[in-house]
Scaffold this motif. Structure first.
Motif, mmCIF file in Angstrom:
data_model
loop_
_atom_site.group_PDB
_atom_site.id
_atom_site.type_symbol
_atom_site.label_atom_id
_atom_site.label_comp_id
_atom_site.label_asym_id
_atom_site.label_seq_id
_atom_site.Cartn_x
_atom_site.Cartn_y
_atom_site.Cartn_z
ATOM 1 N N LEU A 35 -10.180 67.348 9.814
ATOM 2 C CA LEU A 35 -10.470 65.912 9.886
ATOM 3 C C LEU A 35 -11.559 65.630 10.908
ATOM 4 C CD1 LEU A 35 -6.849 64.517 9.680
ATOM 5 C CD2 LEU A 35 -8.672 64.169 8.008
ATOM 6 N N ASP A 36 -11.449 66.246 12.067
ATOM 7 C CA ASP A 36 -12.469 66.062 13.100
ATOM 8 C C ASP A 36 -13.845 66.486 12.599
ATOM 9 O OD1 ASP A 36 -10.490 65.169 14.793
ATOM 10 O OD2 ASP A 36 -10.451 66.972 16.044
ATOM 11 N N TYR A 37 -13.891 67.626 11.923
ATOM 12 C CA TYR A 37 -15.163 68.130 11.405
ATOM 13 C C TYR A 37 -15.798 67.134 10.439
ATOM 14 C CZ TYR A 37 -18.452 70.835 8.655
ATOM 15 O OH TYR A 37 -19.586 71.253 7.994
ATOM 16 N N VAL A 38 -15.017 66.660 9.492
ATOM 17 C CA VAL A 38 -15.562 65.765 8.471
ATOM 18 C C VAL A 38 -15.923 64.406 9.058
ATOM 19 C CG1 VAL A 38 -15.053 64.560 6.308
ATOM 20 C CG2 VAL A 38 -14.382 66.953 6.592
ATOM 21 N N SER A 42 -19.669 63.360 9.906
ATOM 22 C CA SER A 42 -20.241 62.320 9.048
ATOM 23 C C SER A 42 -21.039 61.305 9.860
ATOM 24 C CB SER A 42 -19.144 61.605 8.255
ATOM 25 O OG SER A 42 -18.400 60.721 9.084
ATOM 26 N N ARG A 43 -20.685 61.126 11.100
ATOM 27 C CA ARG A 43 -21.431 60.192 11.954
ATOM 28 C C ARG A 43 -22.854 60.709 12.168
ATOM 29 N NH1 ARG A 43 -20.671 55.997 11.031
ATOM 30 N NH2 ARG A 43 -21.692 55.290 12.907
ATOM 31 N N LYS A 50 -28.779 55.625 7.802
ATOM 32 C CA LYS A 50 -29.118 54.422 8.553
ATOM 33 C C LYS A 50 -30.611 54.112 8.442
ATOM 34 C CE LYS A 50 -28.715 52.374 13.139
ATOM 35 N NZ LYS A 50 -28.187 52.552 14.501
ATOM 36 N N ARG A 51 -31.442 55.126 8.431
ATOM 37 C CA ARG A 51 -32.883 54.903 8.289
ATOM 38 C C ARG A 51 -33.190 54.239 6.948
ATOM 39 N NH1 ARG A 51 -33.132 59.829 11.256
ATOM 40 N NH2 ARG A 51 -33.233 61.107 9.395
ATOM 41 N N ARG A 52 -32.508 54.675 5.889
ATOM 42 C CA ARG A 52 -32.709 54.051 4.572
ATOM 43 C C ARG A 52 -32.227 52.603 4.580
ATOM 44 N NH1 ARG A 52 -30.954 58.134 -0.196
ATOM 45 N NH2 ARG A 52 -33.031 58.962 -0.528
ATOM 46 N N TRP A 53 -31.067 52.369 5.183
ATOM 47 C CA TRP A 53 -30.512 51.025 5.263
ATOM 48 C C TRP A 53 -31.458 50.109 6.049
ATOM 49 C CZ3 TRP A 53 -28.805 48.843 9.966
ATOM 50 C CH2 TRP A 53 -28.291 47.568 9.840
ATOM 51 N N ALA A 70 -22.573 50.968 14.069
ATOM 52 C CA ALA A 70 -21.507 51.566 14.889
ATOM 53 C C ALA A 70 -22.103 52.588 15.854
ATOM 54 C CB ALA A 70 -20.480 52.253 13.987
ATOM 55 N N PRO A 71 -21.414 52.814 16.953
ATOM 56 C CA PRO A 71 -21.870 53.871 17.860
ATOM 57 C C PRO A 71 -21.883 55.216 17.145
ATOM 58 C CG PRO A 71 -20.093 52.583 18.857
ATOM 59 C CD PRO A 71 -20.208 52.145 17.435
ATOM 60 N N THR A 72 -22.618 56.166 17.672
ATOM 61 C CA THR A 72 -22.689 57.489 17.048
ATOM 62 C C THR A 72 -21.395 58.275 17.240
ATOM 63 O OG1 THR A 72 -23.576 58.535 19.037
ATOM 64 C CG2 THR A 72 -25.180 57.667 17.418
ATOM 65 N N TYR A 73 -20.651 57.939 18.257
ATOM 66 C CA TYR A 73 -19.427 58.681 18.583
ATOM 67 C C TYR A 73 -19.715 60.169 18.748
ATOM 68 C CZ TYR A 73 -16.877 54.424 17.478
ATOM 69 O OH TYR A 73 -16.417 53.136 17.466
#
Length: 124
Positions: A35-38, A42-43, A50-53, A70-73
């Protein structure tokens, strides 16, 4: 996770999209590192999207800004890396983490196919 989920739901409301609840086979627990990996990984991938958005010219798209702002976390990714840096690829834990991460990605893939199909995209 709660923050990211709330942001995604907010953007879906702004866009007028009703979430399609896909069932996930939770009959077997997922390893926390999978879960942590995914999620943490994903962030990092979100930065590309985000660049496309940001470049979008559609005002409605631009108004759905919660998820991409959202923050990058990044600290979660770093924590994952610290936890896993000593696990060898041949370690039984690594095999479980990879298998469970693959289950999550398969679920993502099923969700994407479902969304594309509901939008009438032919190549799913």
């Amino acid at each position: 996770m709660d923050d990211i989920l709330a942001r995604a739901k907010s953007d879906l409301r702004v866009l007028g999209v009703r979430p399609n609840h896909m069932p996930f086979d939770a009959s077997q627990a997922l390893h926390p590192l999978a879960l942590d990996y995914v999620i943490a990984g994903s962030r990092l991938g979100t930065q590309v999207l985000k660049r496309r958005w940001t470049a979008a010219t559609d005002p409605l798209t631009q108004s759905a800004s919660a998820y991409f702002s959202a923050p990058t976390y990044i600290e979660f990714w770093r924590g994952f890396c610290q936890q896993t840096e000593t696990i060898l690829g041949t370690d039984p834990v690594a095999k479980v983490v990879l298998k469970d991460a693959d289950r999550i990605f398969e679920f993502y893939n099923a969700c994407a196919r479902s969304a594309r199909k509901s939008l009438g995209v032919l190549h799913v």
